[in-house]
Scaffold this motif. Structure first.
Motif, mmCIF file in Angstrom:
data_model
loop_
_atom_site.group_PDB
_atom_site.id
_atom_site.type_symbol
_atom_site.label_atom_id
_atom_site.label_comp_id
_atom_site.label_asym_id
_atom_site.label_seq_id
_atom_site.Cartn_x
_atom_site.Cartn_y
_atom_site.Cartn_z
ATOM 1 N N GLY A 58 -10.855 -18.106 -8.816
ATOM 2 C CA GLY A 58 -10.835 -19.439 -8.711
ATOM 3 C C GLY A 58 -10.214 -20.234 -7.698
ATOM 4 N N VAL A 59 -9.537 -19.808 -6.618
ATOM 5 C CA VAL A 59 -9.109 -20.358 -5.484
ATOM 6 C C VAL A 59 -9.366 -19.722 -4.336
ATOM 7 N N PRO A 60 -9.169 -20.182 -3.099
ATOM 8 C CA PRO A 60 -9.341 -19.412 -1.757
ATOM 9 C C PRO A 60 -8.447 -18.530 -1.751
ATOM 10 N N PRO A 61 -8.741 -17.434 -0.562
ATOM 11 C CA PRO A 61 -7.807 -16.484 -0.501
ATOM 12 C C PRO A 61 -6.735 -17.059 0.291
ATOM 13 N N PRO A 62 -5.471 -16.258 0.362
ATOM 14 C CA PRO A 62 -4.269 -17.036 0.827
ATOM 15 C C PRO A 62 -4.265 -17.069 2.216
ATOM 16 N N ASN A 63 -3.452 -17.983 2.966
ATOM 17 C CA ASN A 63 -3.340 -18.019 4.413
ATOM 18 C C ASN A 63 -2.700 -16.895 4.920
ATOM 19 N N HIS A 64 -3.243 -15.818 5.724
ATOM 20 C CA HIS A 64 -2.585 -14.797 5.956
ATOM 21 C C HIS A 64 -1.517 -14.819 7.094
ATOM 22 N N TRP A 65 -1.368 -16.068 7.729
ATOM 23 C CA TRP A 65 -0.616 -15.988 8.909
ATOM 24 C C TRP A 65 0.780 -15.819 8.796
ATOM 25 N N PRO A 66 1.320 -16.591 7.672
ATOM 26 C CA PRO A 66 2.963 -16.057 7.520
ATOM 27 C C PRO A 66 3.259 -14.813 7.292
ATOM 28 N N GLY A 67 2.400 -13.968 6.510
ATOM 29 C CA GLY A 67 2.457 -12.757 5.995
ATOM 30 C C GLY A 67 2.236 -11.707 7.378
ATOM 31 N N THR A 68 1.276 -12.085 8.328
ATOM 32 C CA THR A 68 1.062 -11.510 9.306
ATOM 33 C C THR A 68 2.423 -11.592 10.482
ATOM 34 N N ILE A 69 2.766 -12.657 10.492
ATOM 35 C CA ILE A 69 4.041 -12.969 11.333
ATOM 36 C C ILE A 69 5.084 -12.162 10.858
ATOM 37 N N VAL A 70 5.327 -11.951 9.420
ATOM 38 C CA VAL A 70 6.105 -11.040 8.899
ATOM 39 C C VAL A 70 6.081 -9.553 9.155
ATOM 40 N N MET A 71 4.769 -9.300 8.952
ATOM 41 C CA MET A 71 4.249 -7.623 9.503
ATOM 42 C C MET A 71 4.641 -7.586 10.907
ATOM 43 N N LEU A 72 4.527 -8.665 11.620
ATOM 44 C CA LEU A 72 4.736 -8.270 13.303
ATOM 45 C C LEU A 72 6.292 -8.056 13.262
ATOM 46 N N LEU A 73 6.900 -8.862 12.855
ATOM 47 C CA LEU A 73 8.616 -8.962 13.015
ATOM 48 C C LEU A 73 8.899 -7.502 12.484
ATOM 49 N N LEU A 74 8.293 -7.127 11.312
ATOM 50 C CA LEU A 74 9.080 -5.812 10.793
ATOM 51 C C LEU A 74 8.478 -4.715 11.541
ATOM 52 N N LEU A 75 7.373 -4.831 11.973
ATOM 53 C CA LEU A 75 7.098 -3.501 13.104
ATOM 54 C C LEU A 75 7.876 -3.716 14.146
ATOM 55 N N ALA A 76 8.003 -4.693 14.839
ATOM 56 C CA ALA A 76 8.845 -4.724 16.174
ATOM 57 C C ALA A 76 10.236 -4.326 15.815
ATOM 58 N N SER A 77 10.683 -4.656 14.527
ATOM 59 C CA SER A 77 11.931 -4.189 14.426
ATOM 60 C C SER A 77 12.299 -2.879 14.066
ATOM 61 N N VAL A 78 11.470 -2.101 14.130
ATOM 62 C CA VAL A 78 11.384 -0.547 13.883
ATOM 63 C C VAL A 78 12.206 0.147 15.143
ATOM 64 N N VAL A 79 11.816 -0.600 16.331
ATOM 65 C CA VAL A 79 12.277 0.108 17.846
ATOM 66 C C VAL A 79 13.680 -0.200 17.758
#
Lengths: 201, 658
Positions: A58-79
């Motif tokens: 019943g609602v549009p899918p979530p806006n993925h951008w904040p989650g995507t930014i978290v994903m990128l930050l987390l991946l970058a932190s692995v190094v």
């Protein structure tokens, strides 16, 4: 019972890093049980998505951008996380202190973005079961994020005191690195479930 | 075996080099046990490993034996409460339309009976037995993560008190031990009763998971030098597999109870079909835990049976490898049968067939263990003492319960007897037969180790026969009355149905079973005070816990044993090979490699601390508050963080610094 000496252990070292230390195994066991929790929560989400005639409900899918930014930050932190690990193995105090400060910042940064993820879900937890599951999955990962950032902060302070000059503390840094990898790794499936499963259908 | 066999000298040199570089404080050294005479060694170690006197000392204890003793006594206390609630129900059911207990109280009673026996008695007592025995059997001085272990006890105690105080306040859960939605959900479960169930689960599972992690790491990393995987006692194998099952099963019930409390407290709709949720999801999640739970209770009991049989048959258990593989395969298979608890929910036929097959499959490794034990007894020279009598009782009762289990695995029969007393009879045969009888045998077997005194044999035999007869008299007729159609969880029944006489007989059996436990309690108390002194190894058993004094000193072993055989005390009858070179002024123990148990590190074990108690209080208060408000999580986070920092922050002990 009488005893006879059969082995001399006096030359053994007083600490071991990584899999040689019991703490590493304890951390692994906690990852296993928390990972089971993640898997079951994700399973419950997929179960409800499978039963439901539409997903998202019943609602549009979530806006993925904040989650995507978290994903990128987390991946970058692995190094830097693994660079820190190498210095912890070498018991090198100054680079370990710098590395911990960097990792504390890299832990706080995704938490700040996480704040914007909840409204980006486009639904509240009490609207319907779809909303409930999104909040549960995001909440579960956020709990882990907060816990590990808290742990990193305390450990950072500890390494700036005299207590830091000990093999055990460097081992703790290694285990913290190990656990952060877990926090990053668990975000990958949770991220896909929250933001991309609703876009499939 | 020389030290060169155990620790590769080449590796050691490298490790020393690695340890010396880097920013480390200079390594302190202290007196070692090498060359110390027995009296000075005992003086040193006893002082280093002591639990401080006084109330603060007692509350700070991290000695695995002290924590285990507290667990055992607390679990026994909850067994009494669970047993008394059963007796109360049996008196109510002894005749048609008795008015002793009303329906509401009866609902609370059977729910409390179930949750007490499963969560407050069965799981804690098998884990507590492991907390006591596993470190002794693998030849180490304390359990891994001793403070976590102490913390787990306080959490368990507060969870149990919380449940029973709720009962006293007439707000105990009343929806059965598995608390199905929608009955327990926000719509049909008003008040706080279901929340009490949900949070009681959270307390006990946190505690149980903590013990499982400590047990796994103790077995993997703290085994005595030389105790390679093929020399681990079967009991320890059983506890290791059980702990793994706990790690992968308990999160399921925590997820279930958390979802339930979210639905009830903050209005999520996870189990609400009107808003896209699903009630069967609850059952799937619950039984994904609930079925392995049966094996969490049963597998340690098989380990106890192996120990008792080896000691009294006077030979090692036949088919060691087969026994270990059976344990592991039961552990795996236990995760593949949960749906057989849900046959009455109208599942797709293929699913039902799959779970019927897997339910029958698990009888194979279990059967294999039974045949190995029989072969051991056949080939040995059995001496029948009370522990072995209880093992015989276990064979008979558990096999009978297993057979009705195979019957229930078939869907048509299950549908007929679903929710009747047939099922009640089945699971009491499996649980009491499969776990309580071995536990009672284990009590007679290890009591001398824990107290230094032997339990009275005459009273023990009376106890066994009363328990065996009482149990069968109480539970066998339940099969019949179940087939007649008597449903479980009814507080009474009309006289016209003709179930009165058989129920009176069942109640009489229950009273005999109850009396057997009274006798057992008398024997426990009497023997603890006046029993015959046991000596180190009263049964001439072969595993390491019998190599030390009874009761063991606070440091367990004066020297860490070196293991060359699966039954070390039978391989080395005169003198025990031991390792030397450990410090005696700090809590030092040996960390070994996972597979071969080569000694690898001399590591320090944590010192006593009051902080685990404070952390448990903070966590417990948060759980309690969370029944009333979701803000509990926010307000509780601060105290929990503070107590955890207090717990882990080094206090300057050598144990912390090196």
């Amino acid at each position: 019972m009488k005893q006879r000496p059969a082995a001399d252990l006096s030359e053994l070292p007083t600490f071991g890093l990584g899999p040689r230390s019991p703490t590493w195994w304890g951390t692994l066991a906690f990852m296993a049980l928390e990972g089971t929790g993640f898997a079951l929560a994700a399973g419950a989400y997929l179960y409800l998505a499978y039963l439901s005639p539409e997903w998202p409900l019943g609602v549009p899918p979530p806006n993925h951008w904040p989650g995507t930014i978290v994903m990128l930050l987390l991946l970058a932190s692995v190094v830097p996380n693994h660079i820190l690990n190498r210095y912890a193995e070498a018991c090198a105090m100054v680079p370990v202190r710098i590395g911990l400060l960097v990792m504390a910042l890299l832990g706080i940064a995704p938490l700040v973005v996480r704040w914007f993820e909840f409204p980006a879900l486009n639904i509240y937890w009490d609207t319907n079961a779809y909303g409930s599951m999104l909040w549960v999955l995001l909440g579960l990962h956020t709990t882990h994020l907060i816990t590990d950032v808290g742990d990193t902060l305390v450990l950072t302070v500890l390494m700036f005191t005299r207590h830091g000059y000990s093999g055990r503390r460097f081992g703790d840094v290694g285990d913290n690195v190990f656990y952060w990898d877990f926090v990053v790794a668990t975000w990958i499936p949770i991220y896909l479930f929250i933001y991309w499963t609703p876009r499939l259908g | 075996m020389s030290s060169a066999d155990l620790a590769h000298e080449r590796d050691l040199a490298q490790q020393r080099a690695a340890a010396q570089k880097g920013d480390l404080a200079p390594e302190h050294d202290g007196p070692r046990d090498t060359g110390l005479d027995d009296a000075s060694l005992d003086r040193w170690l006893a002082r280093t490993w002591q639990t401080a006197p006084g109330i603060i000392g007692a509350l700070s204890s991290v000695d695995h034996k002290i924590v285990a003793r507290r667990y055992l006594i607390t679990a026994f206390f909850f067994l009494c409460l669970g047993g008394l609630s059963a007796v109360a129900m049996r008196i109510q059911l002894s005749g048609p339309e008795r008015g002793l207990i009303g329906p509401d109280r009866y609902n609370q009673l059977f729910t409390m009976h179930g949750v007490t026996m499963m969560f407050l008695f069965a799981v804690p007592i098998v884990q507590a037995t492991g907390i006591y025995l596993v470190p002794l059997m693998v030849g180490t001085r304390n359990i891994a993560f001793p403070r976590l272990n102490a913390f787990s006890f306080w959490i368990y105690l507060s969870g149990g008190l919380f449940a029973w105080v709720s009962f006293a306040l007439d707000m105990a859960p009343d929806v059965g031990w598995f608390s199905y939605v929608p009955l327990s959900g926000p719509e049909f479960g008003p008040g706080k009763r279901s929340d009490v169930w949900a949070q009681m689960i959270t307390y006990t599972e946190v505690s149980s998971l903590a013990v499982a992690v400590a047990t796994i790491v103790t077995v993997l990393k703290q085994r005595a030098p030389g105790m390679s995987l093929d020399k681990i006692p079967l009991y320890v194998w059983a506890m290791l597999v059980t702990s793994f099952v706990i790690v992968f099963a308990m999160p399921a019930v925590m997820i279930t109870s958390t979802f339930l409390i979210l639905d009830r407290l903050v209005g999520t709709h996870i189990f609400n079909p009107a808003e896209g949720g699903d009630v069967l999801l609850f059952q799937h999640l619950f039984w994904f835990f609930g079925h392995p739970e049966v094996y969490i209770i049963f597998l340690p009991a098989t380990g106890m049976v192996s120990s008792v049989i080896a000691a009294f048959a006077r030979r090692p258990v036949f088919g060691y490898l087969g026994m270990v593989l059976s344990l592991i395969s039961v552990g795996f298979l236990s995760f593949g049968l949960w749906v057989h608890h849900m046959f009455a929910t109208g599942l797709p036929k293929l699913g039902a067939s799959f779970f019927t097959a897997s339910s029958m499959l698990i009888a194979i490794p279990n059967g294999l263990q039974i045949f190995c034990w029989l072969a051991t007894l056949w080939d040995g020279k059995p001496i029948v003492r009370t522990p072995l009598l209880f093992v015989f009782g276990f064979f008979f009762t558990f096999v009978a319960g297993g057979l009705t289990g195979v019957m229930l695995a078939s869907v048509p029969l299950d549908l007929q007897v679903h929710d009747t007393y047939f099922v009640v009879a089945h699971f009491h045969y499996v649980l009491i037969g499969g776990s309580v009888f071995p536990l009672l045998g284990a009590t007679y077997f290890w009591f001398p180790k824990i107290t230094g005194r032997i339990m009275n044999e005459r009273l023990g035999r009376w106890h066994f026969w009363l328990a065996f007869i009482g149990f069968n008299a109480a539970f066998f007729p339940m099969h019949i009355v179940g087939l007649w159609g008597m449903p479980r969880r009814v507080y009474t029944y009309p006289a016209e149905l003709g179930w009165g006489n058989i129920n009176l007989f069942i109640t009489a059996g229950a009273v005999v079973l109850f009396l057997s436990f009274v006798l057992f309690t008398i024997n426990l108390v009497h023997s603890a005070l006046r029993g015959a002194p046991a000596g180190d190894n009263p049964w001439n058993a072969g595993t390491l816990e019998w190599a030390t004094m009874s009761p063991p000193p606070n440091y367990n072993f004066a020297h860490i044993p070196v293991v060359t055989h699966a039954e070390p005390l039978w391989a080395e009858r005169d003198t025990l090979p031991v390792a030397t070179g450990l410090r005696v002024d700090v809590r030092e123990l040996v960390i070994s490699t996972v597979a071969e148990a080569h000694p690898d590190v001399r590591e320090k074990s944590a010192t006593p601390s009051i902080w685990p108690l404070f952390a448990a209080l903070a966590v417990g208060a948060t759980f309690l508050y969370s029944i009333f408000s979701p803000w509990a999580v926010v307000w509780g986070a601060g105290p929990i963080a503070i107590t955890l920092i207090g717990w882990f922050w080094p206090k300057g002990d050598p144990e912390d610094e090196e």
